[in-house]
Enzyme design. Structure first.
Site, PDB file in Angstrom:
ATOM      1  CG  ASP A  72      -2.252  -0.710   0.863  1.00  0.00           C
ATOM      2  OD1 ASP A  72      -2.718  -0.573  -0.286  1.00  0.00           O
ATOM      3  OD2 ASP A  72      -2.786  -1.416   1.732  1.00  0.00           O
ATOM      4  N   PRO A 192     -24.798  -5.624   5.718  1.00  0.00           N
ATOM      5  CG  PRO A 192     -23.762  -6.994   4.135  1.00  0.00           C
ATOM      6  CD  PRO A 192     -24.995  -6.161   4.346  1.00  0.00           C
ATOM      7  CB  CYS A 382      16.483  -7.112  -8.396  1.00  0.00           C
ATOM      8  SG  CYS A 382      17.459  -7.225  -6.875  1.00  0.00           S
ATOM      9  NE  ARG A 464      20.037 -12.274   2.387  1.00  0.00           N
ATOM     10  CZ  ARG A 464      19.721 -11.593   3.469  1.00  0.00           C
ATOM     11  NH1 ARG A 464      20.600 -10.806   4.036  1.00  0.00           N
ATOM     12  NH2 ARG A 464      18.527 -11.687   3.997  1.00  0.00           N
ATOM     13  CG  HIS A 509      13.833  -3.440  -6.711  1.00  0.00           C
ATOM     14  ND1 HIS A 509      13.089  -4.525  -7.137  1.00  0.00           N
ATOM     15  CD2 HIS A 509      14.837  -3.936  -5.953  1.00  0.00           C
ATOM     16  CE1 HIS A 509      13.628  -5.632  -6.645  1.00  0.00           C
ATOM     17  NE2 HIS A 509      14.688  -5.299  -5.923  1.00  0.00           N
ATOM     18  CD  GLU A 511      10.622  -2.788  -9.029  1.00  0.00           C
ATOM     19  OE1 GLU A 511      11.523  -2.309  -9.748  1.00  0.00           O
ATOM     20  OE2 GLU A 511      10.777  -3.832  -8.360  1.00  0.00           O
TER      21      GLU A 511
HETATM   22  N1  GLN Z   1      17.968 -12.852  -4.755  1.00  0.00           N
HETATM   23  C1  GLN Z   1      18.734 -11.793  -5.304  1.00  0.00           C
HETATM   24  C2  GLN Z   1      19.660 -11.148  -4.293  1.00  0.00           C
HETATM   25  O1  GLN Z   1      19.458 -11.265  -3.117  1.00  0.00           O
HETATM   26  C3  GLN Z   1      17.848 -10.761  -5.982  1.00  0.00           C
HETATM   27  C4  GLN Z   1      16.915 -10.065  -5.060  1.00  0.00           C
HETATM   28  C5  GLN Z   1      15.780  -9.358  -5.768  1.00  0.00           C
HETATM   29  O2  GLN Z   1      15.459  -9.668  -6.903  1.00  0.00           O
HETATM   30  N2  GLN Z   1      15.121  -8.447  -5.084  1.00  0.00           N
HETATM   31  O3  GLN Z   1      20.591 -10.489  -4.655  1.00  0.00           O
END
Ligand code: GLN
Length: 533
Positions: A72, A192, A382, A464, A509, A511
């Site tokens: 959200d 309801p 990612c 990671r 990311h 997005e």
């Molecule tokens: N599993 C991958 C990492 O930890 C990518 C993580 C993801 O796509 N948010 O680096």
């Protein structure tokens, strides 16, 4: 103006779109010139949704300051352009942890610690944003997750009841309910809603405003009936009908006077209705964007909400390119070298989605290879970027066993490897590389062009593992360029193959930072490439 507080609860059923209503109200108040924030309180025990499987709770959204939050918050940011933070996403788990840590420190001086008042006081403190007093906010909108009557949301309701009493006219309660349509009887049913409001009243909360979710239009008589049964003014009974797009909701709420009702209840002069010109311009664009462009989402979660922000980012980018982005989920677990052509047929481009763990990754690698060799615009995000890198190592650099050490700790060609600072971490939850980091763009690259030739950008992360710099020169000499680098840690953040139409992978990311009025440049550039493909 003293800060005012708006509480939003939900009744009857879940998934009514409380988040959209909260975000819409935030937008409408902002349009009146007020400074607003929106926060979400979730009644589950997890400290944050970061450890939740997306099947359980949809996507995990990440704030700039690196908090893993409920999706959200993505709606809040997309609608309002507000940058939320760790203070905007609170769970029962976090509340309890704070109280228990305090108890262990001896801060309660031997008192018996109880749900009331200790847990409720901590909820109140956070609802009032006591730690963020210097924010100078006009309105704090607090959405409470779950449905009225849930055992676990009771302490939140008690906190709202107390705050309502304490704050008087500076607080308003909005309750969102559902009015079902019974086909056999050809009738809309308000019972309801009446029950849900009774339940709320039983907890000592009288809602000021009701928002009724409905698939059919409610006439005035119906609204009047709800008003009189629920002790609410008729102009405070607002309906939220199904809309062709969630982005129409703010305008529909404005037409029905949701924001004006809030202001009246708080004794604030209502004034002129804001014209919301940029929002209307966006909606016009959306209505006219009918030409379709088909984009494949290669991922493992067969669930709309699992890639919520990616879907919305593509959708928004499409609208700004005057097209309707038609998204097709392609389950990477079902992809084989034999069927990939057929699976991607009709797609002008593909997004290789983020994720964790082994399941479905070979399918992503096959998709990356097919898209690269057939020059289909490809955007890896990612884990998606990592799979593009692995595919390139296997099929171009000739390391057949190349892998990420996440999937194969023993791989001799760990082109994706665990980040140094992650190696000593054993705890899950909030321990990845999270939040916004700088990224330096290589001048002249396609990525830099997408960002209007900015030298430094800042994007949010959640991972990671990283590109292994030991292989960098080999990649570069074979045509995959590292065009975005984090200057502080020398981490590769963006790779691209310049000779392809659009083949870009981002470790971050994008997005999470695409909004209705500011669609993300990489998504826009990608969709443009899909249109021209
Ligand atoms: N599993 C991958 C990492 O930890 C990518 C993580 C993801 O796509 N948010 O680096």
């Amino acid at each position: 103006m003293e800060t005012k507080f708006i509480f939003i609860t939900g009744g009857v059923v879940s998934s009514l779109g409380k988040g959209i209503i909260s975000a819409s109200l935030g937008k409408l108040l902002q349009a009146r010139g007020y400074k607003v924030t929106i926060q979400k309180f979730d009644p589950y025990i997890n400290i944050d949704p970061g450890t939740l499987n997306p099947y359980e709770h949809g996507e995990c959204y990440v704030t700039e300051d690196g908090m893993e939050t409920d999706l959200d918050l993505g709606h809040y940011e997309r609608f309002t352009d507000i940058h939320t933070s760790r203070h905007n996403s609170i769970t029962t788990g976090r509340i309890y942890k704070t109280v228990i840590d305090r108890e262990r420190r001896g801060d309660y001086l031997g008192k018996t610690i109880q749900v009331v008042p200790h847990i409720t006081d901590e909820i109140k403190r956070r609802m009032l944003r006591e730690e963020e007093k210097d924010e100078q906010l006009d309105f704090v909108i607090t959405e409470v997750g779950g449905t009225i009557g849930d055992i676990e949301s009771a302490p939140f309701m008690e906190a709202i009841r107390q705050l309502r009493w304490q704050l008087g006219r500076s607080a308003v309660c909005i309750h969102l309910t559902y009015v079902p349509y019974l086909k056999a009887a050809d009738e809309l049913k308000t019972k309801p809603t009446q029950h849900s409001v009774k339940e709320l009243q039983g907890m000592g909360i009288q809602p000021d405003i009701l928002v009724l979710r409905t698939e059919r239009h409610l006439d005035d008589a119906m609204r009047m009936k709800v008003a009189s049964f629920c002790n609410v003014d008729v102009e405070c009974v607002v309906q939220s009908e199904d809309m062709p797009s969630i982005y129409e909701v703010p305008i529909s709420m404005q037409k029905q006077g949701l924001d004006a009702a809030v202001l009246r209840k708080m004794g604030i002069p209502v004034g002129e209705t804001p014209a919301m010109v940029p929002w209307h311009e966006f909606l016009d664009k959306q209505r006219h964007a009918t030409r379709e462009v088909h984009i494949g989402l290669v991922g493992k979660y067969d669930l709309q909400d699992a890639y919520k922000s990616i879907r919305e980012s593509l959708n928004l980018a499409g609208i700004y390119c005057d097209v309707k982005a038609k998204l097709h989920f392609i389950n990477s677990e079902h992809i084989t070298a034999e069927n990939i052509g057929e699976q991607l047929s009709g797609c002008a481009g593909i997004v290789i989605c983020p994720g964790f763990g082994q399941r479905g990754i070979e399918g992503k690698i096959i998709a990356a290879e097919y898209a690269r060799t057939h020059d289909i615009p490809t955007f890896g995000i990612c884990l998606g970027m990592q799979m593009m890198v692995i595919e390139f190592a296997r099929n171009v650099l000739g390391y057949k066993d190349a892998n990420s050490s996440e999937m194969d700790a023993q791989t001799p060609h760990n082109v994706i490897d665990m980040m140094e600072e992650q190696k000593s971490i054993t705890q899950m939850g909030g321990t990845m590389r999270l939040g916004a980091y700088d990224c330096e763009l290589m001048a002249g690259s396609r990525a830099a062009k997408a960002y209007d030739n900015q030298a430094i950008i800042r994007e949010r992360h959640r991972h990671r593992y990283e590109f292994n710099n030991d292989y960098k020169s080999e990649y570069e000499s074979h045509g995959m360029r590292c065009v975005g680098i984090n200057p502080a840690a020398n981490l590769v953040e963006i790779v691209e193959i310049p000779e392809k139409k659009w083949y870009i992978g981002a470790q971050f990311h994008p997005e999470y930072s695409s909004t209705v009025l500011h669609p993300h440049p990489l998504f826009k550039s990608f969709v443009e490439a899909c249109i021209n493909a």
